[in-house]
Design an enzyme around this catalytic site. Structure first.
Site, PDB file in Angstrom:
ATOM      1  N   SER A 154       0.852  -1.193   0.000  1.00 29.96           N
ATOM      2  CA  SER A 154       0.000   0.000   0.000  1.00 29.96           C
ATOM      3  C   SER A 154       0.887   1.241   0.000  1.00 29.96           C
ATOM      4  O   SER A 154       2.025   1.197   0.498  1.00 29.96           O
ATOM      5  CB  SER A 154      -0.862   0.016   1.261  1.00 29.96           C
ATOM      6  OG  SER A 154      -1.498   1.265   1.429  1.00 29.96           O
ATOM      7  N   TYR A 167      -2.066   0.770  10.436  1.00 28.89           N
ATOM      8  CA  TYR A 167      -2.059   0.258   9.058  1.00 28.89           C
ATOM      9  C   TYR A 167      -0.742   0.597   8.360  1.00 28.89           C
ATOM     10  O   TYR A 167      -0.160  -0.260   7.678  1.00 28.89           O
ATOM     11  CB  TYR A 167      -3.249   0.839   8.296  1.00 28.89           C
ATOM     12  CG  TYR A 167      -3.381   0.318   6.882  1.00 28.89           C
ATOM     13  CD1 TYR A 167      -3.517  -1.045   6.633  1.00 28.89           C
ATOM     14  CD2 TYR A 167      -3.387   1.199   5.795  1.00 28.89           C
ATOM     15  CE1 TYR A 167      -3.643  -1.520   5.329  1.00 28.89           C
ATOM     16  CE2 TYR A 167      -3.528   0.725   4.496  1.00 28.89           C
ATOM     17  CZ  TYR A 167      -3.650  -0.634   4.267  1.00 28.89           C
ATOM     18  OH  TYR A 167      -3.775  -1.102   2.972  1.00 28.89           O
TER      19      TYR A 167
HETATM   20  C1  8X3 Z   1      -4.818   1.921   0.636  1.00 28.66           C
HETATM   21  C2  8X3 Z   1      -4.212   3.266   0.582  1.00 28.66           C
HETATM   22  O1  8X3 Z   1      -4.251   5.614   1.580  1.00 28.66           O
HETATM   23  O2  8X3 Z   1      -5.888   4.076   2.446  1.00 28.66           O
HETATM   24  O3  8X3 Z   1      -3.987   0.930   1.114  1.00 28.66           O
HETATM   25  O4  8X3 Z   1      -3.593   3.851   3.051  1.00 28.66           O
HETATM   26  S1  8X3 Z   1      -4.526   4.204   1.978  1.00 28.66           S
END
Ligand code: 8X3
Length: 269
Positions: A154, A167
């Site tokens: 990502s 994340y």
């Molecule tokens: C997806 C991109 O910007 O939501 O993995 O992290 S973001």
């Protein structure tokens, strides 16, 4: 047979004849995983669909089976469960040409001061530990076939953003795994590739992140004329996998034109 299913490939041109190669896609039940399975089948790969939700896999396998010239199969597996990953390895057996490590995702977007660490554990369990386990389990089969691994990371790993500690951290850890693995197996016939998607409008990514809050999920893409769609990333993965075998695409960073950086998104209206 479900007559709602398409009987022709969704892509231009006839599906390729079976190329005698097998690809396994994790997180194949929706979004980028499902789109990648369709693309690979169109390119003539025999595709193994892997995810937790069996009924979704069955529906996708039926859909692809309507037009693909190569076999398609399913393996129900929760990649966060070590025993299920061991069973997956047994089911796959020898000779895997392509592994697409797509399973994972985001849960929550709270600042660190309010972080829900159960959500962090969920993210690290799939994006990091599950992906590592699947890779470790299938490496011998990939080596036997001179195969390729594509990790779907990502742009969260490109730079941290507010609310992204969990994340961004998980995807950064996954990225580190990609880099270490490429170094570790440089003397073996396995390519190690990474695609790093930015804003992709899929059915579930933001909905999962915001615990089913559709309004919050929709707001992520509000005013963005053309966010990426799952098939844009599937197209990149398929391109990386189908380069000549001496060509290793280390990393592709892919964003919609309206997103110049994680924080810089052009919204209309
Ligand atoms: C997806 C991109 O910007 O939501 O993995 O992290 S973001």
């Amino acid at each position: 047979m479900n007559d709602q299913l398409p009987t022709t490939s969704p892509f231009d041109g006839e599906p390729a004849e079976h190329r005698g190669q097998r690809a396994l896609v994790t997180g194949a039940s929706s979004g980028i995983g499902a789109a990648t399975a369709r693309r690979l089948a169109h390119e003539g790969y025999e595709v193994v669909l892997v995810a937790r939700r069996r009924e979704r896999l069955v529906a996708l396998a039926e859909e692809i089976g309507e037009w693909s010239k190569a076999p398609v199969s399913i393996e129900q597996c929760d990649i966060t469960d070590p025993e299920q990953v061991t069973s997956l390895r047994t089911a796959v057996g020898g000779g895997l040409h392509l592994l697409v490590n797509n399973a994972g995702g985001a849960v929550g977007q709270e600042p660190l001061a309010e972080a829900d660490f159960e959500a962090w554990e969920t993210m690290f369990a799939s994006n990091v530990f599950g992906t590592a386990r699947v890779t470790q389990a299938l490496l011998p089969a990939l080596e036997a076939a001179h195969g390729t691994i594509v990790f779907v990371t990502s742009t969260a790993a490109e730079a941290p953003y507010e609310g992204g500690a969990g994340y961004c951290g998980a995807k950064s850890a996954e990225r580190a795994m990609v880099g270490s693995l490429r170094l570790e197996i440089v003397d073996r016939p396995v390519r190690v590739c990474e695609v790093s998607p930015g804003m992709v409008h899929t059915e579930e990514f933001s909905l999962t992140r915001f615990h089913g809050d559709q309004a919050k999920a929709d707001a992520v893409y509000a005013g963005v004329a053309e966010p990426l769609v799952a098939d844009d990333i599937a197209d990149c993965i398929t391109w990386m996998a189908t380069r000549p075998t001496h060509v290793n695409i280390d990393r592709l960073v892919v964003r919609p034109r309206a997103q110049a950086a994680n924080h810089k998104v052009h919204r209309e209206g």
